[in-house]
Design an enzyme around this catalytic site. Sequence first.
Site, PDB file in Angstrom:
ATOM      1  N   ARG A  34      56.395   5.636  16.804  1.00 54.15           N
ATOM      2  CA  ARG A  34      57.413   6.122  17.747  1.00 54.15           C
ATOM      3  C   ARG A  34      56.828   7.201  18.671  1.00 54.15           C
ATOM      4  NH1 ARG A  34      62.208   5.142  14.425  1.00 54.15           N
ATOM      5  NH2 ARG A  34      61.927   2.934  13.915  1.00 54.15           N
ATOM      6  N   GLU A 178      71.166   0.884   0.745  1.00 57.43           N
ATOM      7  CA  GLU A 178      70.798   0.217   1.997  1.00 57.43           C
ATOM      8  C   GLU A 178      70.149  -1.146   1.758  1.00 57.43           C
ATOM      9  OE1 GLU A 178      68.189   0.896   6.106  1.00 57.43           O
ATOM     10  OE2 GLU A 178      68.291   2.505   4.620  1.00 57.43           O
ATOM     11  N   LYS A 220      74.984   1.269   3.384  1.00 55.12           N
ATOM     12  CA  LYS A 220      74.305   1.282   4.681  1.00 55.12           C
ATOM     13  C   LYS A 220      73.736  -0.112   4.941  1.00 55.12           C
ATOM     14  CE  LYS A 220      70.746   3.477   7.501  1.00 55.12           C
ATOM     15  NZ  LYS A 220      69.843   4.621   7.704  1.00 55.12           N
ATOM     16  N   SER A 262      70.834   0.597  12.568  1.00 52.24           N
ATOM     17  CA  SER A 262      70.772  -0.061  13.882  1.00 52.24           C
ATOM     18  C   SER A 262      69.826  -1.257  13.867  1.00 52.24           C
ATOM     19  CB  SER A 262      70.378   0.926  14.971  1.00 52.24           C
ATOM     20  OG  SER A 262      69.223   1.664  14.617  1.00 52.24           O
ATOM     21  N   GLY A 263      68.793  -1.228  13.044  1.00 49.48           N
ATOM     22  CA  GLY A 263      67.981  -2.404  12.752  1.00 49.48           C
ATOM     23  C   GLY A 263      67.347  -3.109  13.929  1.00 49.48           C
ATOM     24  N   GLY A 264      66.806  -2.365  14.877  1.00 49.28           N
ATOM     25  CA  GLY A 264      66.111  -3.005  15.985  1.00 49.28           C
ATOM     26  C   GLY A 264      66.976  -3.247  17.206  1.00 49.28           C
ATOM     27  N   ARG A 293      66.351   5.137  15.241  1.00 51.31           N
ATOM     28  CA  ARG A 293      65.869   4.973  16.609  1.00 51.31           C
ATOM     29  C   ARG A 293      67.015   4.911  17.618  1.00 51.31           C
ATOM     30  NH1 ARG A 293      61.751   0.181  17.553  1.00 51.31           N
ATOM     31  NH2 ARG A 293      63.549  -0.975  16.779  1.00 51.31           N
TER      32      ARG A 293
END
Length: 338
Positions: A34, A178, A220, A262-264, A293
């Site tokens: 990142r 998760e 999650k 959010s997973g991409g 992200r």
Amino acid sequence: MTIQEDLNATVRELVQPGKGILAADESHPTIAKRFKAVGVESSEEKRRQYRSLLLETQGLGEYVSGVILFEETLGQKSDDGKPLPSVAAREGIVPGIKVDKGKGPMVNAPGDEITEGLDGLAERLEHYKELGARFAKWRNVYHITDTNPSRAAIEANAEVLARYAAICQSCGIVPIVEPEVLIDGSHTIERCADVSEAVISEVFRALQRHRVELETMILKPSMVTPGKATGHKASPEEVAEHTLRVFRRVVPAAVPGINFLSGGQTPEEATLNLNAMNSGNSLPWVLSFSYGRALQEPAQKAWAGISSNRTSAQNALLKRAKLNSLATLGHYSADMEG
């Protein structure tokens, strides 16, 4: 307070209408990637500066109830010498900690993975608690292909998540469970829904088997979407319809909060989809966010490792947090992005 009182108090603070959880628990390789995207070298000091910037954002606690930290961050201090967990608490944000040790290939299950880190977990949790952590997070992942995830992987990963959650609660730490069904692949939204239903229903069977108290845990999950490789993006209404159908079938009403990863997805997609789920639906759980992200990307771009950009970065984070807060109430619209 007793362990039960600790659990009740923490989940009450985490699960609040209009608030979500900031995921700032990227591993060293992930945050290096990142940082590289914004031209920053990932050193311990740069990571400290950046995560301190996030936690010192004034007003963030209005939209964010908790923050998931990486182990390194739990022991770091702000510029004025305050431990970063106490900096978060000062903003009214509950500090938490990622406790899994990462994923690896599952033996005799080609294409499937399993997460490690149960050994010594109780001792680590007690140490993290002393440093200020009040909740924990553990991530397992599921790849979708024509044959994955296998039944063995679904069952084994559920067992790991349940054992983790039970250990957390025994220490007075609220577990975030998760099970991430990955967005990678060429699967349809219907295939993702089928896998998500199988995965989450097995997770709750294992949680009940291990006598995990559902009222003091948080789920999650990923949203139900088509695979990225299809090139097709489902509308927010389609994502909401498929996701909520799965959850209504398999997530007990006793669970207080569902905080999506959010997973991409892009920041805007993640907010639009969350908003669609909270628009006009009567649900037994608080549906919110636990984005990494999708909350941080605008702030990272604004910061770019330059100290004089600190205020701009904090403003970018605050804006994204506010928009997602509105989405948890079904009050967001795309024209607010301007």
